[in-house]
Design a protein around this motif. Structure first.
Motif, short mmCIF file in Angstrom:
data_model
loop_
_atom_site.label_atom_id
_atom_site.label_comp_id
_atom_site.label_asym_id
_atom_site.label_seq_id
_atom_site.Cartn_x
_atom_site.Cartn_y
_atom_site.Cartn_z
N GLN A 319 0.83 -1.20 0.00
CA GLN A 319 0.00 0.00 0.00
C GLN A 319 0.88 1.26 0.00
O GLN A 319 0.58 2.22 -0.70
N HIS A 698 -6.42 -3.22 -18.39
CA HIS A 698 -6.60 -3.39 -16.94
C HIS A 698 -6.12 -2.25 -16.05
O HIS A 698 -6.78 -1.92 -15.08
N LEU A 702 -6.84 4.22 -9.15
CA LEU A 702 -8.11 4.92 -8.91
C LEU A 702 -7.93 5.96 -7.81
O LEU A 702 -7.60 5.62 -6.68
N ILE A 710 -5.51 7.52 -3.25
CA ILE A 710 -5.54 6.34 -4.11
C ILE A 710 -6.33 5.24 -3.41
O ILE A 710 -6.03 4.89 -2.27
N MET A 711 -7.35 4.73 -4.08
CA MET A 711 -8.27 3.81 -3.41
C MET A 711 -8.04 2.34 -3.76
O MET A 711 -8.68 1.47 -3.19
N ILE A 715 -2.47 -5.16 -5.24
CA ILE A 715 -2.56 -5.83 -6.54
C ILE A 715 -3.72 -6.81 -6.60
O ILE A 715 -3.80 -7.62 -7.51
N ALA A 716 -4.65 -6.71 -5.67
CA ALA A 716 -5.95 -7.37 -5.88
C ALA A 716 -6.86 -6.43 -6.65
O ALA A 716 -7.59 -6.85 -7.55
N GLU A 717 -6.84 -5.15 -6.30
CA GLU A 717 -7.76 -4.19 -6.91
C GLU A 717 -7.12 -3.35 -8.02
O GLU A 717 -7.81 -2.82 -8.86
N HIS A 719 -5.52 -3.83 -11.14
CA HIS A 719 -5.47 -5.04 -11.96
C HIS A 719 -4.31 -5.01 -12.95
O HIS A 719 -4.13 -4.05 -13.67
N VAL A 720 -3.55 -6.08 -12.92
CA VAL A 720 -2.55 -6.35 -13.96
C VAL A 720 -2.95 -7.68 -14.60
O VAL A 720 -3.74 -8.42 -14.02
#
Lengths: 785, 338
Positions: A319, A698, A702, A710-711, A715-717, A719-720
């Motif tokens: 984070q 992807h 955000l 940054i919300m 690397i779950a939200e 997206h790669v």
């Protein structure tokens, strides 16, 4: 791999000075010399046995067995663990910070904040690293001002990491909050226009009368293209372990793309002598440009070690990594005017990119448009919008990944307007000269990229009309794009120590950020010294080694390989000097250029039977070690442009009802000079293509503009692409001999692979669906809209 | 992450006892969601009660002809269990549509029911969130709400439930067995999760101190006509924008029974039995499916960024019912939509 860059020629000392890179000429014995340039290097006879072969990574075993140590893994007794507290607001002041509760936790040693930190430098100049943009660099824990959400505001130091992290959650902060503005959209009247040709990264000078030519053009296309903020997300999180020596000297294990850049920065921020601090970074788990500048974690770790006079480790969380640099959000407008026959009359490329309130970071997005295709009239503009965010930084192929994305989508739209095949349009606009600088290329095999790429892909099977290809419920589309990047090279020093047992240590302060630098350095040295691969040991990632620039811009392979060649030649000459003194030496009358090193011997090029083994030469001279260190720079008289190119072809399948997109095939044909190692190079291109898929479909950081925050900082939200998103990728290296750029004909492949991929996919999606989405990422909602 | 106590429960009664003694404790099984939330200080349990050794790991047939799934059966084991693969392939498919192989190996059946929303604001303690901190406000309503609810949301919360498995369990009319300080009880799946209303801090109707012991499936598994169709922002390892569990039973050409549940659109798996009833007796054609989709989405409401979900859900429902009717369920391995 990744880096600093811009389009155009960026070579030699002038460019380095422009980047703020200043060698300190540390190695006393080092000899300096520029590789001469004209009229061209003689074609190297393929005396080599390793260059150009798919050697496996020399550090592969260490990496897969865990023997390779990363910055956060170095251990010492009595280690202190740090945990960072970051700001929850984007703009304002810290009114009060209370560490009382944290300090009461057993095992907490101290909590450093702007109120109690030890002395740090107080001038901007002291914080300006080799690759800092213009402005006032961020100073961690310096004062109460909050410049961006996620800014470090306290450092908790404890005997155990878990304790530090727990205590960090107990630090209470009160803010005086100000309204933050973080959106790239809006308030463009406050934007700062960059002066054309004003500096290295500003927009190039215009040519011709582009607005007039556009207005008069038979066929016109005009479009606006958006790229959001993207983050690098290397696998390894940023970390530093600072070993506090008995003599007070510091050994800093850091994750970085430039140990000497970090070392100079730390010396300057903490007013330390050159011998007081050594920075090491033997391995890095990906960096992609995020490790070019010293990050705040290393400054904080050193601050803490000096404060406590103890060794300190600081590892950022995933984070917290979103509080570092990023690819800036940008809005690009492109206007293309063409003749009905498919030649360009006008290119107008404007970019608006985001930067922080305290530094002006920008790269030259716009210039690629005028460089690539034949066009008499071109005009560029670039505006910066300052936002309450951290400063952006270089991210894989900065400027071209984004600028060429916009250009190549626009070219696709122009092809549609012209009713021309997109590949045909590129060929009609093909240029053998750099259109901005009006220079010939030292080599440019882009035409061959188009040919081989199209053939491997089966481009001729594409039907022209959008929505004309279908397979069941899926619409099938094919798109293509061109890629272009600089082929830069930087001054570099390499040391080779050859021992009488036939083993060579090759050292340079460069980095291997997962690209394969260890491996290619080993290959080049083994060839140049006539030794097997396992008789060469490469040392890098240590600030005490011979001078190297940061590892970025795709310049390292060319720079360090030619650097090795220079130094190896000096070793060869020294060996010949010894060999000549042997009684009845078979090489007594050989000139230095008449001998080569092969199979552990000095061999006459004219008569292979005349040879002296390395061991005999050294024994006879009573020498047990030959050490040479040489500084190699790359003379450039400015008469050639140096670039790498690619042609990217993509096939997508889009479910007609649901808008689910699958990238089923990508062919990337690359022209990048001589390929040192097709295995590691193909891996570079393949990784780039995967990233290009992510850029197209992807990736998006955000931001909630209400909070300036940054919300999706994980690397779950964020997206790669995952395995399911990556299907068939074919990489082709076309033959591109270059006898001008440098003696080995090397260009570098770290960045070129991503350029054009997002455009090829966007163009394929248009071809499949008839829907043109001009803002990335192309998600299902934009496709169904 | 705060400091916490750790204790192991010997059996269900012991787990319930330990929880009663420390109401701010949490049970931990796979921990695939809880640990993340603890790292972010969203969950701050005083104690973790490790229930992984409780004897709740069996998948067994019930006397009534259904299947009882122990709460600690790992998601992977459940998805690949022969009874589930053969009789309830909808459940197997939904499980395999979720997370990654590694997560499914760790995650438990009971834990899957209790995973928390993936709303960005719930995860970030720097922002207001009524689910995390009742009364603080909902940041998503006027913020980033592309992934949020279109059905059953409230002014207090527009979060969605992220599970795939639960969408299938809802469609299959499962029951949840729970133990607690009081009598053991059984909760119909439709009543297990709840809508946010003005108390979005409660995801489920579990009472304080209760523990899920099993999930029970009724005999009817719809193995011939089912599908689980998940639409997300990449082809794997992402939460559903919209997912559809569809199950049909035919009497000749006419639909005898229909089940339709949506994921990713509400605070709970979304079902409407009245809509399912309208499909009964009809032939399986696009018009009937489209009417059912419109009916199910009649009260759907979009916010600034998520209105696309209404149309996407409509398309997804029609497609899923088509797949189910044709006996061509969506493969979770092949990413092409069937």
């Amino acid at each position: 791999m990744n880096g600093i860059c811009r389009r155009g020629v960026l070579q030699g000392a002038a460019a380095l000075a422009a980047l703020g890179y200043h060698g300190d000429g540390r190695a006393g014995s080092a000899q300096h010399g520029a590789i001469p340039r004209q009229p061209g290097y003689q074609a190297e006879k393929p005396m080599t046995s390793y260059i150009g072969t798919p050697a496996s990574r020399v550090d592969g075993r260490a990496k897969v067995t865990g023997a390779a140590k990363y910055a956060g893994e170095f251990n010492t007794s009595d280690l202190v663990y740090g945990s960072v507290v970051t700001s929850s607001i984007a703009k304002g002041r810290i009114a009060r910070i209370d560490a009382g509760e944290a300090l009461r936790i057993d095992g907490v040693i101290d909590v450093l904040t702007h109120e109690n930190r030890p002395h740090m430098a107080s001038t901007d100049a002291a914080y300006r690293d080799d690759v800092a943009p213009e402005g006032s660099p961020f100073r961690p824990l310096y004062d109460e001002r909050i410049l961006f959400s996620g800014q470090p505001i306290a450092l908790v130091l404890a005997e155990e990491w878990e304790i530090a992290r727990f205590a960090a959650s107990l630090v209470r902060v009160e803010y005086e909050k100000e309204t933050a503005f973080t959106d790239v959209h809006g308030r463009h009247d406050e934007a700062v226009a960059l002066h054309p040709n004003g500096d290295l990264f500003g927009p190039p000078k215009p040519r011709g009368a582009a607005e007039h030519a556009f207005a008069a053009a038979e066929i016109r296309h005009e479009g606006e293209y958006y790229v959001p903020i993207e983050h690098h997300n290397p696998m390894e999180t940023y970390a530093a372990t600072v070993i506090f020596g008995k003599d007070g000297r510091l050994t800093v294990y850091d994750k970085t793309q430039g140990v000497q850049n970090v070392q100079r920065y730390l010396r300057s921020v903490f007013d330390m002598g050159p011998e007081d601090i050594r920075v090491m970074s033997p391995f890095a788990g990906g960096a992609f440009g995020s490790g070019l500048r010293p990050q705040y974690h290393v400054a904080l770790a050193v601050l803490a070690a000096r404060a406590l006079r103890r060794s300190v480790r600081l590892v950022l969380t995933r984070q917290q990594m979103y509080g570092l640099g990023y690819r800036p959000a940008m809005i690009q407008r492109i206007k293309l005017g063409a003749k009905a026959g498919g030649t360009l009359d006008a290119i107008i490329h404007d970019a608006t990119t985001v930067t922080s309130q305290y530094e002006n970071f920008y790269r030259q997005e716009t210039g690629w448009s005028g460089l690539l295709y034949k066009c008499p009239n071109a005009k560029y503009a670039h505006k910066l919008v300052r936002r309450d965010l951290a400063t952006p930084c270089d991210m894989r192929c900065p400027s071209a990944a984004t600028g060429v994305y916009a250009l190549e989508c626009a070219m696709d739209e122009l092809a549609v307007a012209l009713k021309l095949d997109p590949l045909d349009l590129r060929l009609r606009c093909y240029s053998d000269r750099d259109q901005n600088a009006d220079l010939p290329y030292s080599s440019k095999a882009l035409r061959e990229c188009y040919r081989q790429g199209a053939e491997a892909f089966g481009w001729d099977k594409r039907s022209a009309e959008p929505r004309s290809m279908r397979d069941g419920a899926e619409l099938v589309g094919c798109g293509m794009a061109t890629g272009v990047w600089d082929a830069m090279q930087m001054p570099i020093a390499v040391r080779i120590a050859l021992s009488a047992n036939g083993h060579a240590d090759v050292s340079c302060a460069t980095a291997d950020i997962g690209t394969g630098t260890y491996t290619i350095m080993t290959q080049v040295a083994a060839d140049r010294l006539g030794l097997p691969l396992d008789s060469v040991t490469v040392k890098l990632g240590d600030s005490t080694l011979p001078q190297s620039p940061v590892e970025g811009g795709s310049w390292m392979a060319a720079s360090v390989s030619n650097g090795i060649a220079t130094t190896a030649d000096a070793v060869r000459k020294e060996l010949l000097r010894l060999a000549k003194r042997m009684p009845n030496s078979p090489l007594a009358d050989a000139a230095p250029d008449e001998v080569r090193l092969a199979d552990g011997k000095l061999v006459s090029r004219r008569d292979a039977s005349r040879a002296v083994s390395i061991i005999d030469a050294m024994r006879s001279g009573a020498v047990d070690r030959i050490e040479q260190e040489h500084f190699t720079s790359f003379a450039d008289d400015g008469s050639y442009a140096h670039n790498t190119h690619s042609a990217v072809f993509a096939e997508v399948r889009v479910d007609e009802q649901l808008g689910v997109i699958r990238v089923t095939r990508v062919v990337s044909a690359v022209a990048a000079g001589r390929i040192l190692n097709p295995k590691t190079a193909a891996s570079q291109i393949m990784g780039s293509v995967v990233w290009g898929i992510g850029m197209a479909l992807h990736e998006e950081t955000l931001l909630d503009h209400n909070f300036g925050r940054i919300m999706n900082p994980n690397i779950a939200e964020y997206h790669v692409p995952v395995n399911a998103d990556v299907q068939d990728i074919k990489v082709i290296f076309v033959d591109e001999p270059d006898h001008i750029i440098n003696p080995l004909g090397i260009k570098g492949v770290g960045e070129i692979g991503i350029v054009g991929v997002a455009a090829a996919i966007a163009n394929a999606i248009y071809h499949a669906t008839g829907k043109r989405v001009r803002d990335l990422p192309i998600a299902v909602d934009k496709l169904l809209r | 992450m705060i400091n916490f106590q750790y204790a192991r429960a010997a059996d269900v009664a012991d787990a319930v006892r330990q929880m009663a003694a420390d109401p701010s404790a949490k049970f931990i099984a796979g921990g695939t969601n809880l640990i993340d939330l603890m790292k972010e200080d969203v969950e701050r349990p005083s104690r973790l009660i490790d229930i992984t050794r409780l004897p709740l790991k069996a998948v067994e047939q019930t006397p009534a002809g259904g299947v009882r799934i122990g709460a600690l059966v790992p998601n992977s084991d459940l998805a690949y269990h022969p009874l589930i693969e053969q009789r309830y392939p909808l459940l197997a498919s939904a499980i395999l549509a979720g997370a990654s192989a590694q997560l499914r190996n760790m995650a438990s059946a009971g834990g899957n029911l209790l995973q928390r929303t993936r709303c960005y604001y719930f995860y970030d303690i720097a922002t207001p969130c009524n689910k995390r901190e009742p009364g603080s406000g909902c940041s998503a309503i006027n913020g980033l709400n592309r992934i949020h609810a279109i059905l059953g949301a409230s002014e207090a919360c527009i979060a969605t439930h992220p599970s795939d498995m639960c969408v299938a369990l809802a469609a299959l009319d499962a029951e949840v067995h729970v133990a607690g300080p009081g009598e053991a009880r059984t909760i119909a799946f439709a009543d297990f999760h709840r809508l946010p209303g003005d108390t979005p801090q409660f995801d489920t109707n579990l009472q304080q101190g209760e523990i899920v012991t099993a999930v029970e499936l009724p005999p009817q598994g719809f193995a011939a006509h089912y599908t689980y169709l998940k639409i997300r922002d990449r082809l794997s390892y992402a939460f559903a924008l919209v997912s559809v569990a569809a199950a049909l039973e035919f009497d000749g050409a006419a639909i005898k029974e229909a089940r339709l549940a949506l994921g990713g659109v509400a605070h709970k798996p979304w079902r409407n039995m009245a809509v399912e009833a309208t499909l009964r007796g009809q032939t399986a054609d696009q018009a009937a499916f489209a009417r059912a989709a419109d009916e199910l989405l009649r009260d759907a409401k979009g916010y600034e960024h998520n209105s696309f979900k209404i149309d996407l859900a409509r398309r997804g429902i029609v497609r899923a019912l088509t797949q189910a009717a044709q006996g061509r369920p969506q493969s979770q391995a092949v990413k092409r939509i069937m």
